[in-house]
Motif scaffolding. Sequence first.
Motif, PDB file in Angstrom:
ATOM      1  N   ILE A  24      30.466  49.721  33.247  1.00 49.67           N
ATOM      2  CA  ILE A  24      31.276  50.720  33.952  1.00 49.67           C
ATOM      3  C   ILE A  24      31.232  50.475  35.451  1.00 49.67           C
ATOM      4  O   ILE A  24      32.256  50.571  36.142  1.00 49.67           O
ATOM      5  CB  ILE A  24      30.775  52.138  33.606  1.00 49.67           C
ATOM      6  N   ARG A  25      30.053  50.156  35.976  1.00 53.94           N
ATOM      7  CA  ARG A  25      29.945  49.885  37.418  1.00 53.94           C
ATOM      8  C   ARG A  25      30.799  48.684  37.815  1.00 53.94           C
ATOM      9  O   ARG A  25      31.420  48.677  38.881  1.00 53.94           O
ATOM     10  CB  ARG A  25      28.474  49.661  37.803  1.00 53.94           C
ATOM     11  N   ARG A  26      30.824  47.675  36.956  1.00 57.05           N
ATOM     12  CA  ARG A  26      31.685  46.513  37.237  1.00 57.05           C
ATOM     13  C   ARG A  26      33.149  46.914  37.229  1.00 57.05           C
ATOM     14  O   ARG A  26      33.945  46.456  38.057  1.00 57.05           O
ATOM     15  CB  ARG A  26      31.434  45.417  36.209  1.00 57.05           C
ATOM     16  N   ALA A  27      33.515  47.787  36.291  1.00 61.36           N
ATOM     17  CA  ALA A  27      34.902  48.263  36.228  1.00 61.36           C
ATOM     18  C   ALA A  27      35.256  49.072  37.470  1.00 61.36           C
ATOM     19  O   ALA A  27      36.365  48.959  37.997  1.00 61.36           O
ATOM     20  CB  ALA A  27      35.098  49.103  34.966  1.00 61.36           C
ATOM     21  N   ILE A  28      34.319  49.891  37.930  1.00 65.35           N
ATOM     22  CA  ILE A  28      34.556  50.677  39.145  1.00 65.35           C
ATOM     23  C   ILE A  28      34.781  49.752  40.335  1.00 65.35           C
ATOM     24  O   ILE A  28      35.686  49.954  41.145  1.00 65.35           O
ATOM     25  CB  ILE A  28      33.370  51.623  39.413  1.00 65.35           C
ATOM     26  N   GLY A  29      33.940  48.717  40.440  1.00 61.14           N
ATOM     27  CA  GLY A  29      34.105  47.770  41.543  1.00 61.14           C
ATOM     28  C   GLY A  29      35.430  47.046  41.490  1.00 61.14           C
ATOM     29  O   GLY A  29      36.125  46.913  42.506  1.00 61.14           O
ATOM     30  N   ALA A  30      35.805  46.592  40.297  1.00 57.71           N
ATOM     31  CA  ALA A  30      37.069  45.869  40.149  1.00 57.71           C
ATOM     32  C   ALA A  30      38.260  46.777  40.408  1.00 57.71           C
ATOM     33  O   ALA A  30      39.251  46.369  41.026  1.00 57.71           O
ATOM     34  CB  ALA A  30      37.156  45.270  38.742  1.00 57.71           C
ATOM     35  N   LYS A  97      44.566  45.800  33.340  1.00 58.42           N
ATOM     36  CA  LYS A  97      43.965  44.657  34.030  1.00 58.42           C
ATOM     37  C   LYS A  97      45.015  43.711  34.604  1.00 58.42           C
ATOM     38  O   LYS A  97      44.954  43.342  35.777  1.00 58.42           O
ATOM     39  CB  LYS A  97      43.047  43.894  33.069  1.00 58.42           C
ATOM     40  N   LYS A  98      45.989  43.348  33.792  1.00 56.73           N
ATOM     41  CA  LYS A  98      46.986  42.382  34.243  1.00 56.73           C
ATOM     42  C   LYS A  98      47.832  42.939  35.388  1.00 56.73           C
ATOM     43  O   LYS A  98      48.110  42.237  36.359  1.00 56.73           O
ATOM     44  CB  LYS A  98      47.884  41.966  33.076  1.00 56.73           C
ATOM     45  N   ALA A  99      48.223  44.200  35.281  1.00 56.24           N
ATOM     46  CA  ALA A  99      49.029  44.806  36.345  1.00 56.24           C
ATOM     47  C   ALA A  99      48.248  44.852  37.654  1.00 56.24           C
ATOM     48  O   ALA A  99      48.770  44.508  38.726  1.00 56.24           O
ATOM     49  CB  ALA A  99      49.467  46.212  35.929  1.00 56.24           C
ATOM     50  N   LEU A 100      46.981  45.263  37.581  1.00 61.43           N
ATOM     51  CA  LEU A 100      46.166  45.396  38.788  1.00 61.43           C
ATOM     52  C   LEU A 100      45.820  44.043  39.406  1.00 61.43           C
ATOM     53  O   LEU A 100      45.559  43.941  40.606  1.00 61.43           O
ATOM     54  CB  LEU A 100      44.893  46.175  38.472  1.00 61.43           C
ATOM     55  N   LEU A 101      45.810  43.018  38.579  1.00 63.61           N
ATOM     56  CA  LEU A 101      45.507  41.677  39.090  1.00 63.61           C
ATOM     57  C   LEU A 101      46.570  41.222  40.088  1.00 63.61           C
ATOM     58  O   LEU A 101      46.258  40.603  41.121  1.00 63.61           O
ATOM     59  CB  LEU A 101      45.423  40.700  37.924  1.00 63.61           C
ATOM     60  N   ILE A 206      45.402  40.128  59.351  1.00 66.91           N
ATOM     61  CA  ILE A 206      45.249  38.856  58.644  1.00 66.91           C
ATOM     62  C   ILE A 206      43.987  38.853  57.775  1.00 66.91           C
ATOM     63  O   ILE A 206      43.937  38.193  56.737  1.00 66.91           O
ATOM     64  CB  ILE A 206      45.243  37.694  59.660  1.00 66.91           C
ATOM     65  N   LEU A 207      42.970  39.634  58.182  1.00 61.61           N
ATOM     66  CA  LEU A 207      41.731  39.694  57.413  1.00 61.61           C
ATOM     67  C   LEU A 207      41.920  40.273  56.019  1.00 61.61           C
ATOM     68  O   LEU A 207      41.070  40.094  55.141  1.00 61.61           O
ATOM     69  CB  LEU A 207      40.690  40.548  58.165  1.00 61.61           C
ATOM     70  N   ALA A 208      43.026  40.980  55.793  1.00 64.81           N
ATOM     71  CA  ALA A 208      43.265  41.577  54.474  1.00 64.81           C
ATOM     72  C   ALA A 208      43.460  40.518  53.397  1.00 64.81           C
ATOM     73  O   ALA A 208      43.208  40.786  52.214  1.00 64.81           O
ATOM     74  CB  ALA A 208      44.478  42.501  54.522  1.00 64.81           C
ATOM     75  N   LEU A 209      43.904  39.336  53.770  1.00 66.29           N
ATOM     76  CA  LEU A 209      44.161  38.298  52.772  1.00 66.29           C
ATOM     77  C   LEU A 209      42.889  37.843  52.061  1.00 66.29           C
ATOM     78  O   LEU A 209      42.846  37.849  50.817  1.00 66.29           O
ATOM     79  CB  LEU A 209      44.877  37.115  53.417  1.00 66.29           C
ATOM     80  N   PRO A 210      41.831  37.455  52.773  1.00 69.48           N
ATOM     81  CA  PRO A 210      40.603  37.096  52.037  1.00 69.48           C
ATOM     82  C   PRO A 210      40.014  38.258  51.252  1.00 69.48           C
ATOM     83  O   PRO A 210      39.425  38.055  50.183  1.00 69.48           O
ATOM     84  CB  PRO A 210      39.649  36.613  53.141  1.00 69.48           C
ATOM     85  N   LEU A 211      40.182  39.500  51.742  1.00 68.71           N
ATOM     86  CA  LEU A 211      39.700  40.663  50.997  1.00 68.71           C
ATOM     87  C   LEU A 211      40.409  40.766  49.638  1.00 68.71           C
ATOM     88  O   LEU A 211      39.789  41.056  48.614  1.00 68.71           O
ATOM     89  CB  LEU A 211      39.931  41.944  51.795  1.00 68.71           C
ATOM     90  N   SER A 212      41.718  40.531  49.650  1.00 69.33           N
ATOM     91  CA  SER A 212      42.478  40.631  48.406  1.00 69.33           C
ATOM     92  C   SER A 212      42.093  39.509  47.433  1.00 69.33           C
ATOM     93  O   SER A 212      42.114  39.704  46.211  1.00 69.33           O
ATOM     94  CB  SER A 212      43.983  40.588  48.691  1.00 69.33           C
ATOM     95  N   LEU A 213      41.739  38.357  47.954  1.00 67.93           N
ATOM     96  CA  LEU A 213      41.310  37.251  47.083  1.00 67.93           C
ATOM     97  C   LEU A 213      39.985  37.583  46.390  1.00 67.93           C
ATOM     98  O   LEU A 213      39.783  37.242  45.228  1.00 67.93           O
ATOM     99  CB  LEU A 213      41.187  35.963  47.894  1.00 67.93           C
ATOM    100  N   VAL A 214      39.093  38.251  47.116  1.00 61.30           N
ATOM    101  CA  VAL A 214      37.846  38.724  46.490  1.00 61.30           C
ATOM    102  C   VAL A 214      38.165  39.710  45.372  1.00 61.30           C
ATOM    103  O   VAL A 214      37.595  39.653  44.279  1.00 61.30           O
ATOM    104  CB  VAL A 214      36.929  39.378  47.544  1.00 61.30           C
ATOM    105  N   GLY A 215      39.102  40.629  45.644  1.00 62.41           N
ATOM    106  CA  GLY A 215      39.499  41.594  44.637  1.00 62.41           C
ATOM    107  C   GLY A 215      40.106  40.934  43.412  1.00 62.41           C
ATOM    108  O   GLY A 215      39.838  41.351  42.271  1.00 62.41           O
ATOM    109  N   MET A 216      40.904  39.910  43.625  1.00 55.87           N
ATOM    110  CA  MET A 216      41.500  39.194  42.502  1.00 55.87           C
ATOM    111  C   MET A 216      40.416  38.558  41.638  1.00 55.87           C
ATOM    112  O   MET A 216      40.478  38.607  40.397  1.00 55.87           O
ATOM    113  CB  MET A 216      42.469  38.126  43.022  1.00 55.87           C
ATOM    114  N   TRP A 217      39.420  37.982  42.270  1.00 56.22           N
ATOM    115  CA  TRP A 217      38.318  37.359  41.526  1.00 56.22           C
ATOM    116  C   TRP A 217      37.579  38.401  40.685  1.00 56.22           C
ATOM    117  O   TRP A 217      37.265  38.169  39.504  1.00 56.22           O
ATOM    118  CB  TRP A 217      37.348  36.688  42.494  1.00 56.22           C
TER     119      TRP A 217
END
Length: 448
Positions: A24-30, A97-101, A206-217
């Motif tokens: 659940i904690r992993r799901a919350i983070g994702a 999951k797929k939509a949020l990705l 511009i910093l938002a781009l690497p943040l979003s890549l972390v979120g995608m991972w």
Amino acid sequence: MSAAAPPTAAVGVPEDTAQKRKAIRRAIGAGSIGNFVEQFDYGLYGYMAPIMAPVFFPETDKSVAVISTYAIVAISCLFRPLGGTLVGRWGDRVGRKKALLYTIVFMGVTTALIGLLPTYHAVGILAPLLLLLLRVVQGMVSGGEYVGAVAFVVEWAEPNRRAYYTSFASNSCFLGILAGAGTAALTSWLVQGPALESWGWRVPFILALPLSLVGMWLRRHISESPEFVRATENGADVVKAPVREALRSQWRPILVFCGASIMLAILSYTWVTFYPEYLTGTLGLPRWMGLASNAISVAVLIPLLPLAGILSDRIGRKPMLIAGAVACLVLVPLAFRVGEAGTFGAAVASQLIYIIPEFFLTGIVTVCAAELFATRTRFSASAIAYNSSFSVFMGITPFVAALLVNTFDTIYAVYAYLAAGALLGLVVVTCFMTETYRSQLGADKFAR
């Protein structure tokens, strides 16, 4: 039609409680990382608006330029219901999951592109038009991001701890706003004068781009929500037209959520985007004091929201929402009165008073965005409800607040605007809302 597999078996979650809670904690983070990126951008844009105004608009009238910069946010938020409906339909058909990705990738790219836009001096009217275009695309994508993330977290959560777990999704928004405020303040301190207006403001976007890549991972490495798997037989039995079905069968809870959530949208986005500018532009505080006082109040609220979730899981959603509406009516004018002293201490104190109604409303409105609706159409129904009310008022509130103060020359005109939303919310919650804190997620909810 085959029998549905047990939720835990479908997603491979072990039966052990500790392991379940780890999942659940992993799901919350994702789920929450996208909210963080979205609100980082929104908070950053709100705090940077006075600096960005002369970049994208003529400098003949500073007030008009700032209001125009806010107006772009308001216009873009008008497209959130359309975008949220499209993303919600997709999320109900192919899974959360797929939509949020994909939503998090689009948000990161559009935010980063804002930092690369040409200026009004360079390309004229094309500059604000490009800014508006990016904000519209971003608004459409964001219209599905938050409600999808909330649905994802709620569907993973233990039934008797849904508000508690969802409070972390709410907190990710405030952490994003806090990060936006801190980044704006740090940028304004490190890069000053003409350099800030020419290139310094661009770096945080511009910093938002690497943040979003972390979120995608993070989202690539989490399973689909157990509740969605159970309700759709592992995706084999989805609703073919979830938007139409949501409007047909759940129009009453959609209207209830709209009426109950407007007050929070006005409350929150008066506070986090307009009020710091009011402190600096009208009351004359140095900009760093306006931003710092706001950041302090956000930081105080963040650890309180899980406590609000725990309280709501024990006493229900309706008592919390009613208390929040009353607190809006009683405490917000007091907060404005304290802030009029025009000192840093008064600015902090006023916002500490202001967060009391936030405590009762923020996480509870969030969990209701999922609990009010049936699983098979939850993404679509919550997207329609959330974006038809909260998102629209979230976008127009900084613009309306600036316009009201500019027109009536008093902050209490903004309070009148909030009071109208709070009175509406009080009536709707008291008279029409069904209590949801002990309800089954899969069932349809009808206001009564």
